[in-house]
Design a protein around this motif. Structure first.
Motif, PDB file in Angstrom:
ATOM      1  N   MET A   1       0.839  -1.202   0.000  1.00  0.00           N
ATOM      2  CA  MET A   1       0.000   0.000   0.000  1.00  0.00           C
ATOM      3  C   MET A   1       0.870   1.246   0.000  1.00  0.00           C
ATOM      4  SD  MET A   1      -2.719   1.470   2.796  1.00  0.00           S
ATOM      5  CE  MET A   1      -1.451   2.465   3.580  1.00  0.00           C
ATOM      6  N   ILE A   2       0.429   2.278  -0.694  1.00  0.00           N
ATOM      7  CA  ILE A   2       1.092   3.576  -0.649  1.00  0.00           C
ATOM      8  C   ILE A   2       0.046   4.628  -0.318  1.00  0.00           C
ATOM      9  CG2 ILE A   2       2.870   2.914  -2.316  1.00  0.00           C
ATOM     10  CD1 ILE A   2       1.311   4.471  -4.434  1.00  0.00           C
ATOM     11  N   SER A   3       0.479   5.755   0.200  1.00  0.00           N
ATOM     12  CA  SER A   3      -0.444   6.837   0.518  1.00  0.00           C
ATOM     13  C   SER A   3      -0.908   7.497  -0.775  1.00  0.00           C
ATOM     14  CB  SER A   3       0.217   7.864   1.426  1.00  0.00           C
ATOM     15  OG  SER A   3       1.336   8.446   0.787  1.00  0.00           O
ATOM     16  N   ALA A   4      -2.090   8.100  -0.732  1.00  0.00           N
ATOM     17  CA  ALA A   4      -2.666   8.713  -1.926  1.00  0.00           C
ATOM     18  C   ALA A   4      -1.772   9.797  -2.500  1.00  0.00           C
ATOM     19  CB  ALA A   4      -4.049   9.267  -1.607  1.00  0.00           C
ATOM     20  N   ASP A   5      -1.108  10.542  -1.634  1.00  0.00           N
ATOM     21  CA  ASP A   5      -0.268  11.638  -2.134  1.00  0.00           C
ATOM     22  C   ASP A   5       1.033  11.144  -2.758  1.00  0.00           C
ATOM     23  OD1 ASP A   5       0.571  10.838   0.439  1.00  0.00           O
ATOM     24  OD2 ASP A   5       1.646  12.711   0.712  1.00  0.00           O
ATOM     25  N   LYS A   6       1.360   9.867  -2.563  1.00  0.00           N
ATOM     26  CA  LYS A   6       2.577   9.308  -3.149  1.00  0.00           C
ATOM     27  C   LYS A   6       2.294   8.567  -4.456  1.00  0.00           C
ATOM     28  CE  LYS A   6       5.326  10.462   0.293  1.00  0.00           C
ATOM     29  NZ  LYS A   6       6.405  11.481   0.092  1.00  0.00           N
ATOM     30  N   TRP A   7       1.019   8.341  -4.752  1.00  0.00           N
ATOM     31  CA  TRP A   7       0.679   7.580  -5.950  1.00  0.00           C
ATOM     32  C   TRP A   7       1.017   8.360  -7.206  1.00  0.00           C
ATOM     33  CZ3 TRP A   7      -2.702   8.444 -10.056  1.00  0.00           C
ATOM     34  CH2 TRP A   7      -2.932   7.336 -10.896  1.00  0.00           C
ATOM     35  N   ARG A   8       1.525   7.637  -8.200  1.00  0.00           N
ATOM     36  CA  ARG A   8       1.766   8.206  -9.519  1.00  0.00           C
ATOM     37  C   ARG A   8       1.191   7.241 -10.558  1.00  0.00           C
ATOM     38  NH1 ARG A   8       2.555  11.486  -6.481  1.00  0.00           N
ATOM     39  NH2 ARG A   8       4.264  12.974  -6.229  1.00  0.00           N
ATOM     40  N   PRO A   9       0.748   7.739 -11.708  1.00  0.00           N
ATOM     41  CA  PRO A   9       0.192   6.848 -12.726  1.00  0.00           C
ATOM     42  C   PRO A   9       1.119   5.687 -13.053  1.00  0.00           C
ATOM     43  CG  PRO A   9      -0.223   9.129 -13.313  1.00  0.00           C
ATOM     44  CD  PRO A   9       0.679   9.162 -12.118  1.00  0.00           C
ATOM     45  N   ALA A  10       0.529   4.503 -13.211  1.00  0.00           N
ATOM     46  CA  ALA A  10       1.295   3.295 -13.479  1.00  0.00           C
ATOM     47  C   ALA A  10       2.028   3.394 -14.804  1.00  0.00           C
ATOM     48  CB  ALA A  10       0.359   2.085 -13.482  1.00  0.00           C
ATOM     49  N   ASP A  11       3.173   2.713 -14.871  1.00  0.00           N
ATOM     50  CA  ASP A  11       4.002   2.624 -16.075  1.00  0.00           C
ATOM     51  C   ASP A  11       4.536   3.973 -16.536  1.00  0.00           C
ATOM     52  OD1 ASP A  11       3.631  -0.075 -16.032  1.00  0.00           O
ATOM     53  OD2 ASP A  11       2.234  -0.150 -17.706  1.00  0.00           O
ATOM     54  N   GLY A  12       4.601   4.934 -15.612  1.00  0.00           N
ATOM     55  CA  GLY A  12       5.180   6.229 -15.939  1.00  0.00           C
ATOM     56  C   GLY A  12       4.375   7.062 -16.900  1.00  0.00           C
ATOM     57  N   LEU A  13       3.112   6.739 -17.088  1.00  0.00           N
ATOM     58  CA  LEU A  13       2.280   7.512 -18.010  1.00  0.00           C
ATOM     59  C   LEU A  13       1.962   8.887 -17.434  1.00  0.00           C
ATOM     60  CD1 LEU A  13      -0.243   4.836 -19.306  1.00  0.00           C
ATOM     61  CD2 LEU A  13       1.862   5.636 -20.376  1.00  0.00           C
ATOM     62  N   THR A  54      -3.687   2.368  -3.208  1.00  0.00           N
ATOM     63  CA  THR A  54      -3.685   3.253  -2.036  1.00  0.00           C
ATOM     64  C   THR A  54      -4.676   2.802  -0.970  1.00  0.00           C
ATOM     65  OG1 THR A  54      -5.395   4.724  -2.945  1.00  0.00           O
ATOM     66  CG2 THR A  54      -3.089   5.222  -3.515  1.00  0.00           C
ATOM     67  N   GLU A  55      -5.402   1.705  -1.252  1.00  0.00           N
ATOM     68  CA  GLU A  55      -6.459   1.192  -0.372  1.00  0.00           C
ATOM     69  C   GLU A  55      -7.558   2.222  -0.127  1.00  0.00           C
ATOM     70  OE1 GLU A  55      -5.404  -0.842   3.195  1.00  0.00           O
ATOM     71  OE2 GLU A  55      -4.339  -2.422   2.120  1.00  0.00           O
ATOM     72  N   THR A  56      -7.728   3.124  -1.110  1.00  0.00           N
ATOM     73  CA  THR A  56      -8.915   3.970  -1.084  1.00  0.00           C
ATOM     74  C   THR A  56     -10.144   3.075  -1.236  1.00  0.00           C
ATOM     75  OG1 THR A  56      -7.663   5.800  -2.049  1.00  0.00           O
ATOM     76  CG2 THR A  56     -10.056   5.922  -2.205  1.00  0.00           C
ATOM     77  N   SER A  57     -10.000   2.001  -2.012  1.00  0.00           N
ATOM     78  CA  SER A  57     -10.975   0.915  -2.013  1.00  0.00           C
ATOM     79  C   SER A  57     -10.443  -0.121  -1.024  1.00  0.00           C
ATOM     80  CB  SER A  57     -11.110   0.295  -3.412  1.00  0.00           C
ATOM     81  OG  SER A  57     -11.919  -0.861  -3.371  1.00  0.00           O
ATOM     82  N   ARG A  58     -11.008  -0.149   0.157  1.00  0.00           N
ATOM     83  CA  ARG A  58     -10.461  -0.943   1.249  1.00  0.00           C
ATOM     84  C   ARG A  58     -10.900  -2.406   1.138  1.00  0.00           C
ATOM     85  NH1 ARG A  58      -8.092   2.277   4.910  1.00  0.00           N
ATOM     86  NH2 ARG A  58      -7.966   0.563   6.406  1.00  0.00           N
ATOM     87  N   TYR A  59      -9.946  -3.297   1.330  1.00  0.00           N
ATOM     88  CA  TYR A  59     -10.233  -4.724   1.338  1.00  0.00           C
ATOM     89  C   TYR A  59     -11.266  -5.029   2.419  1.00  0.00           C
ATOM     90  CZ  TYR A  59      -9.473  -9.736   1.564  1.00  0.00           C
ATOM     91  OH  TYR A  59      -9.659 -11.093   1.548  1.00  0.00           O
ATOM     92  N   PRO A  60     -12.257  -5.873   2.163  1.00  0.00           N
ATOM     93  CA  PRO A  60     -12.442  -6.750   0.991  1.00  0.00           C
ATOM     94  C   PRO A  60     -13.341  -6.166  -0.093  1.00  0.00           C
ATOM     95  CG  PRO A  60     -13.993  -7.377   2.671  1.00  0.00           C
ATOM     96  CD  PRO A  60     -13.216  -6.206   3.236  1.00  0.00           C
ATOM     97  N   LYS A  61     -13.584  -4.846  -0.053  1.00  0.00           N
ATOM     98  CA  LYS A  61     -14.410  -4.236  -1.091  1.00  0.00           C
ATOM     99  C   LYS A  61     -13.811  -4.477  -2.478  1.00  0.00           C
ATOM    100  CE  LYS A  61     -17.492  -1.941   1.491  1.00  0.00           C
ATOM    101  NZ  LYS A  61     -18.957  -2.065   1.387  1.00  0.00           N
ATOM    102  N   ARG A  62     -14.670  -4.453  -3.470  1.00  0.00           N
ATOM    103  CA  ARG A  62     -14.262  -4.680  -4.840  1.00  0.00           C
ATOM    104  C   ARG A  62     -14.643  -3.492  -5.706  1.00  0.00           C
ATOM    105  NH1 ARG A  62     -13.009  -9.954  -5.398  1.00  0.00           N
ATOM    106  NH2 ARG A  62     -13.209  -9.924  -7.675  1.00  0.00           N
ATOM    107  N   ILE A  63     -14.127  -3.473  -6.910  1.00  0.00           N
ATOM    108  CA  ILE A  63     -14.489  -2.478  -7.914  1.00  0.00           C
ATOM    109  C   ILE A  63     -15.169  -3.228  -9.055  1.00  0.00           C
ATOM    110  CG2 ILE A  63     -13.643  -0.753  -9.558  1.00  0.00           C
ATOM    111  CD1 ILE A  63     -11.163  -0.465  -7.739  1.00  0.00           C
TER     112      ILE A  63
END
Length: 312
Positions: A1-13, A54-63
């Motif tokens: 898990m990372i904090s929301a403010d540390k997240w960056r788009p995947a694959d450097g996009l 970032t676990e903004t969607s917290r386990y065990p919730k799904r999308i």
């Protein structure tokens, strides 16, 4: 898990401002419109990555992503797997509207009574047979009926998901929207509706006019627009960026994303619409047949009159 403010788009996009804003939204529902080639599916994949990593969607919730076509549903699932990895993507479900409806029916079939009652081994077919068989077109109405009459069914669906993606939402029909509302309206679930209002192709099948405005009102959704066209070459992008600068200054793309000289812009003025149509038809015919330019690389933008022809 990372904090929301540390997240960056995947694959450097690099995402344009409104796409990044949508990907990182943690509270509100979103009504996101964009043109062809704007990266709508990629934005949803990046949003899934943000919510899960970032676990903004917290386990065990799904999308859950609900699309209109099997190919679109499969493509989004595969894209999320590439961005998030298989472990996180295991919490991402991707269905068509009809597949989502069938899951509800299969799980809560006993809720259906009277003429709608179904046996446990019911089948799908070309005609309806009491208790034994239903038609494909019955799926969404029957699932909607279950959600309307059964609090248990509604709560089960709502407790499963933290977030819902509605892809190609411009083609949402009245029946499909009637399924979305009892399932998710009035909850803390975040819905992200994405589509292109200029590409509505399901009007013959009952696609609703003004569905994005209706959704924004019903779900208190924030309306955003994505402007960038990933199919365009740099010269076209720079022209588009100047239009964006006037329409939505906060969404202007950084100059570093627009470098290069590829692409061609031709600006023509015509005395009437018939002359315009004839000239455009001749130009397109020449580019495709004589210069062997793929049709997918031609774009036309016509602000009534004059007309601009854009060549990638």
């Amino acid at each position: 898990m990372i904090s929301a403010d540390k997240w960056r788009p995947a694959d450097g996009l690099t995402l344009e401002p409104n796409a990044l804003r949508a990907a990182e939204e943690t509270q509100r529902c979103l009504a996101l419109t964009a043109g062809p080639g704007a990266g709508k599916s990629e934005m949803l994949a990046q949003r899934a990555d943000f919510l899960l990593r970032t676990e903004t969607s917290r386990y065990p919730k799904r999308i859950v992503a609900i699309s209109f076509k099997v190919d679109a549903s499969r493509n989004l699932k595969e894209r999320v797997q590439r961005r998030c990895g298989h472990d996180l993507a295991a919490r991402f479900d991707s269905y068509t509207f009809h597949a989502f409806a069938k899951r509800i029916i299969d799980r809560f079939r006993p809720v259906l009574t009277g003429e709608d009652a179904l046996d446990v081994d019911y089948t799908m077919g070309e005609r309806r047979v009491a208790r034994r068989q239903i038609e494909f077109s019955d799926l969404v109405p029957l699932a909607t009926q279950i959600l309307r009459v059964s609090a248990v069914a509604r709560n089960a669906v709502r407790q499963t998901y933290s977030d819902v993606f509605l892809d190609e939402f411009q083609d949402c029909t009245s029946q499909q929207y009637k399924l979305v509302k009892p399932a998710f309206q009035g909850t803390a679930i975040r819905l992200t509706a994405v589509g292109d209002t200029k590409q509505k192709i399901m009007g013959w099948a009952g696609a609703l006019d003004g569905i994005f405005q209706t959704f924004a009102t019903d779900f208190n959704a924030e309306a955003l627009n994505m402007y960038r066209n990933f199919r365009s070459k740099p010269q076209l992008l720079r022209m588009q960026n100047e239009i964006i600068r006037r329409m939505d200054p906060a969404s202007v793309m950084p100059a570093g994303q627009l470098a290069g000289e590829e692409g061609q812009i031709l600006y023509w003025r015509f005395p009437d619409s018939q002359t315009e149509a004839d000239r455009l038809a001749d130009a397109i015919h020449h580019w495709i047949d004589d210069e062997a330019i793929p049709a997918s690389e031609l774009q036309c933008w016509s602000p009534a009159n004059p007309t601009s022809m854009l060549r990638n």
